[in-house]
Design an enzyme around this catalytic site. Structure first.
Site, PDB file in Angstrom:
ATOM      1  CG  HIS A 161      -4.114   2.210  -1.509  1.00 16.11           C
ATOM      2  ND1 HIS A 161      -3.854   0.881  -1.786  1.00 16.11           N
ATOM      3  CD2 HIS A 161      -5.239   2.215  -0.747  1.00 16.11           C
ATOM      4  CE1 HIS A 161      -4.784   0.129  -1.231  1.00 16.11           C
ATOM      5  NE2 HIS A 161      -5.636   0.908  -0.600  1.00 16.11           N
TER       6      HIS A 161
ATOM      7  CG  ASP B 221      -5.772   3.683  -4.489  1.00 19.21           C
ATOM      8  OD1 ASP B 221      -4.861   3.279  -5.236  1.00 19.21           O
ATOM      9  OD2 ASP B 221      -5.863   4.876  -4.152  1.00 19.21           O
TER      10      ASP B 221
ATOM     11  CE1 TYR C  98       5.286 -12.287  -3.961  1.00 23.93           C
ATOM     12  CE2 TYR C  98       5.736 -10.167  -4.963  1.00 23.93           C
ATOM     13  CZ  TYR C  98       5.145 -10.916  -3.965  1.00 23.93           C
ATOM     14  OH  TYR C  98       4.400 -10.301  -2.995  1.00 23.93           O
TER      15      TYR C  98
ATOM     16  CD  GLU D 180      -8.964  10.455  -8.776  1.00 17.75           C
ATOM     17  OE1 GLU D 180      -9.007   9.955  -7.634  1.00 17.75           O
ATOM     18  OE2 GLU D 180      -9.567  11.514  -9.083  1.00 17.75           O
TER      19      GLU D 180
END
Length: 432
Positions: A131, A136, A334, A410
């Site tokens: 990831h 994630d 895209y 995090e």
């Protein structure tokens, strides 16, 4: 149902019977309470990443968490997608929130207790899986948002549709996937989504901050394949053949003059990158052909058309000058990721409320691409960036996305949960 564009009604400034100003406080408190759980979800997903359209265990893991929360969901849309619905049972807007779930063919170099050791085959090669773009974290933040909003469900109106989307990085060759396939399979119409929000974690933006841009915020991404046909000969006698490798090298350099000399860069940015060059089987044989594969990034549809034309002209004429030929195939992947300007202005106070006005910054467009762009073509959308760079790391030293050293702080996840939740709360009170 129409989403009101009355900019006078923002954040928690207007109180209604269905929205108490205490809800933001509850969101804040509960987001902090579940922080450890959210981080645990992210670490599990980080340790066991899966590539696009192959996210079978990821889909199962998301479903397990949704079951434990007690929310309705379905699996299998666009192969491995999960769509959960929080239905309040009361009239109101249908709001979409989106998180992507796939990893990348990158071997992780970061030494963490939950470092990915996964390996698989990609384009015929054995590769690591990582990831390396933060998907994630997106899943974990979305699960946390679901848990928070489910806790205050009785105070909400309408429906919230949580989209766990596979294959944002692009489906394997010959397969469909990602946002385009979810739309094709009826995501917007089936669930009646009227407005959609998404975030992307950033390893190069300070943790605790949010960045955004109205209108075009990320580039259109197009894929090109240029096949050069030469004439095979012995490597010791190049004059008896036409070397497609040398011609390819000249084309690669010629493509860069399109960027530096042939388009108006004061309008918008343009990027042309050759990411793969394949040719030959032996050191002393000049091969018959060579193939290069690359990406084009543009932020303006007129410039996009011009660049496509110039790539074709450049490749064909350079090849012709050397006695070779070139076939050019360009596939539009895209579109530009477009933030609806009225929606962006209307919801900016929501982001400022949770992050602090000084921590919400308008930025220039990014030449990266996002298939969130497909949703934003169908309904008003807002896509923003959530900072996750440790504050003690200089931006220059922060490992970028899609690299083996990609790393995020995090501690920024709670802000992501609060931001998505506040957007939902304020969309509800602004809807007529």
């Amino acid at each position: 149902m129409l989403i009101s564009l009355n900019t006078a009604v923002v954040s928690g400034q207007k109180k209604t019977a269905h929205h108490s100003p205490d809800l933001s406080y509850i969101v804040d408190q509960y987001a902090h309470e579940i922080e450890a759980e959210v981080i645990a979800w992210r670490r599990h997903l980080h340790q066991y990443p899966e590539l696009s359209n192959r996210e079978f265990n990821t889909m199962k893991y998301i479903a397990e968490q949704l079951s434990s929360i007690g929310i309705t969901y379905e699996t299998g849309m666009a192969h491995t997608g999960v769509v959960a619905v929080l239905n309040t049972g009361k009239p109101g807007p249908t709001i979409g929130l989106r998180a992507d779930i796939d990893g990348l063919p990158v071997k992780e170099r970061v030494n963490l207790p939950f470092t990915s050791k996964e390996e698989t085959e990609y384009l015929g090669q054995k590769v690591g899986v990582m990831h390396a773009c933060g998907h994630d974290a997106h899943v974990a933040i979305m699960l946390g948002t679901i848990k928070v909003l489910n806790k205050i469900k009785d105070n909400l109106k309408g429906k919230i549709v949580f989209v766990f989307q596979p294959a944002e990085e692009g489906a394997p060759d010959g397969e469909e996937g990602g946002a385009a396939l979810m739309i094709k399979e009826g995501l917007i119409t089936k669930y009646g989504i009227e407005v959609i929000y998404g975030l992307h974690i950033s390893s190069v933006i300070d943790v605790g901050t949010i960045s955004y841009k109205p209108r075009g915020t990320m580039a259109a991404a197009d894929r090109f394949i240029i096949t050069v046909h030469g004439k095979q000969s012995h490597g010791s006698k190049p004059w008896t053949g036409v070397d497609p490798i040398v011609v390819s090298a000249q084309i690669i350099m010629g493509l860069q003059t399109i960027v530096s000399r042939q388009v108006n860069l004061t309008n918008e940015a343009v990027v042309i990158t050759v990411g793969k060059l394949t040719s030959g089987v032996r050191n002393n044989i000049i091969p018959e052909s060579a193939e290069m594969i690359g990406t084009i990034r543009t932020l303006d549809t007129t410039m996009q058309r011009i660049v496509h034309e110039k790539i074709k002209l450049t490749a064909e004429k350079i090849a012709e000058s050397a006695g070779a030929t070139a076939d050019v195939d360009i596939k539009i992947q895209y579109p530009v990721t477009y933030n609806n300007p009225e929606l962006t202005a209307r919801m900016l106070p929501s982001l400022e409320k949770v992050a602090g006005e000084q921590n919400v910054r308008v930025v220039k467009a990014d030449t990266g691409a996002e298939d969130f762009s497909f949703y934003a073509q169908k309904v008003p959308g807002l896509f923003f960036f959530l900072g996750a760079k440790p504050k003690n790391v200089h931006t220059i030293d922060a490992p970028p996305h899609h690299t083996p050293d990609f790393y995020i702080d995090e501690s920024g996840f709670v802000l992501g949960i609060k931001a998505l939740s506040q957007l939902v709360l304020d969309t509800i009170i602004q809807t007529k």
